[in-house]
Design an enzyme around this catalytic site. Structure first.
Site, PDB file in Angstrom:
ATOM      1  N   TYR A  26      -0.507   1.323  -1.725  1.00 25.96           N
ATOM      2  CA  TYR A  26      -0.201   2.698  -0.536  1.00 25.96           C
ATOM      3  C   TYR A  26      -1.126   1.366   0.741  1.00 25.96           C
ATOM      4  CZ  TYR A  26       1.201   6.367  -2.857  1.00 25.96           C
ATOM      5  OH  TYR A  26       2.011   7.216  -3.957  1.00 25.96           O
ATOM      6  N   GLU A  60      10.245  -0.915 -16.366  1.00 23.74           N
ATOM      7  CA  GLU A  60      10.292  -1.984 -15.709  1.00 23.74           C
ATOM      8  C   GLU A  60       9.219  -2.909 -16.524  1.00 23.74           C
ATOM      9  OE1 GLU A  60      10.216  -2.171 -11.919  1.00 23.74           O
ATOM     10  OE2 GLU A  60      11.102   0.037 -11.755  1.00 23.74           O
ATOM     11  N   CYS A  80      10.640   4.125  -4.655  1.00 18.61           N
ATOM     12  CA  CYS A  80       8.228   4.308  -4.721  1.00 18.61           C
ATOM     13  C   CYS A  80       7.882   4.204  -6.041  1.00 18.61           C
ATOM     14  CB  CYS A  80       8.733   5.651  -4.336  1.00 18.61           C
ATOM     15  SG  CYS A  80      10.081   7.019  -5.328  1.00 18.61           S
ATOM     16  N   HIS A  81       8.232   5.035  -7.259  1.00 20.18           N
ATOM     17  CA  HIS A  81       7.432   4.607  -8.529  1.00 20.18           C
ATOM     18  C   HIS A  81       6.572   3.517  -8.261  1.00 20.18           C
ATOM     19  CE1 HIS A  81      11.257   2.693  -9.656  1.00 20.18           C
ATOM     20  NE2 HIS A  81      10.482   2.144 -10.303  1.00 20.18           N
ATOM     21  N   ASN A 102      10.715   9.508   0.106  1.00 22.02           N
ATOM     22  CA  ASN A 102      11.793   9.007  -0.111  1.00 22.02           C
ATOM     23  C   ASN A 102      13.086   9.365  -0.590  1.00 22.02           C
ATOM     24  OD1 ASN A 102      13.402   6.362  -1.071  1.00 22.02           O
ATOM     25  ND2 ASN A 102      12.155   6.073  -2.511  1.00 22.02           N
TER      26      ASN A 102
END
Length: 181
Positions: A102, A165, A138-139, A130
């Protein structure tokens, strides 16, 4: 007017939403997600047979199959103010399989707004709202200390997406308390 359809994913039911012309994707929410449909000014009407929904479902099929579909393949139009739009643009720049903090997003936002600093909390609010989760990733945002905090879809969903991922999870952890729980 906005249209919606459902997609059954490995994570459960997902609602897809598009504009009244069926040309732009305006929403993607997991069932039970915080702020589900919150950016839309009116109710959704079910309409399953739209080319945009077919395209988005194929994108999601590839994503959940472990491929790396490009988000630029989809016409995205998240609804939100200028600040949120800029944060969401930064989210779109996070490479598949990587995470960002962030604080890093706040530094980028400060630069884009010609400010010396920017609040990580303000950035967190924009990330959390989002409206096109998974596709606008956003994850992939974590706390500076590696905390898996702040995912409106829930901490377990965030972990599953990052694992899908291939993110190295060794430096990341579930906080004892906070917004992700």
């Amino acid at each position: 007017m906005y249209y919606a359809t459902e997609y059954i994913s490995p994570l459960g039911k997902i609602t897809l939403a598009c504009d009244g012309k069926g040309e732009k994707l305006v929403g993607l929410w997991l069932e039970g997600q915080k702020y589900h449909g919150g950016t839309l000014p009116e109710a959704l009407r079910e309409k399953n047979e739209l080319p945009l929904f077919d395209l988005t479902k194929k994108w999601l099929d590839r994503y959940f199959d472990g491929q790396k579909p490009d988000l630029l393949e989809l016409p995205l139009a998240p609804i939100g103010g200028e600040f949120r739009q800029e944060v969401w643009k930064i989210l779109c720049e996070i490479p598949y399989g990587e995470v960002i903090t962030y604080g890093s997003i706040a530094k980028k936002m400060a630069g884009r707004m010609n400010k010396e600093t920017m609040s990580s909390q303000a950035v967190g609010g924009a990330v959390g709202h989002n409206p096109i989760s998974i596709i606008i990733p956003c994850h992939r945002v974590v706390g500076a200390n590696g905390s898996l905090t702040g995912y409106a879809g829930g901490i377990n969903t965030k972990i599953k997406l990052l694992e899908l991922e291939g993110v190295d999870m060794s430096a990341l952890f579930i906080p004892k308390k906070g917004t992700a729980l």
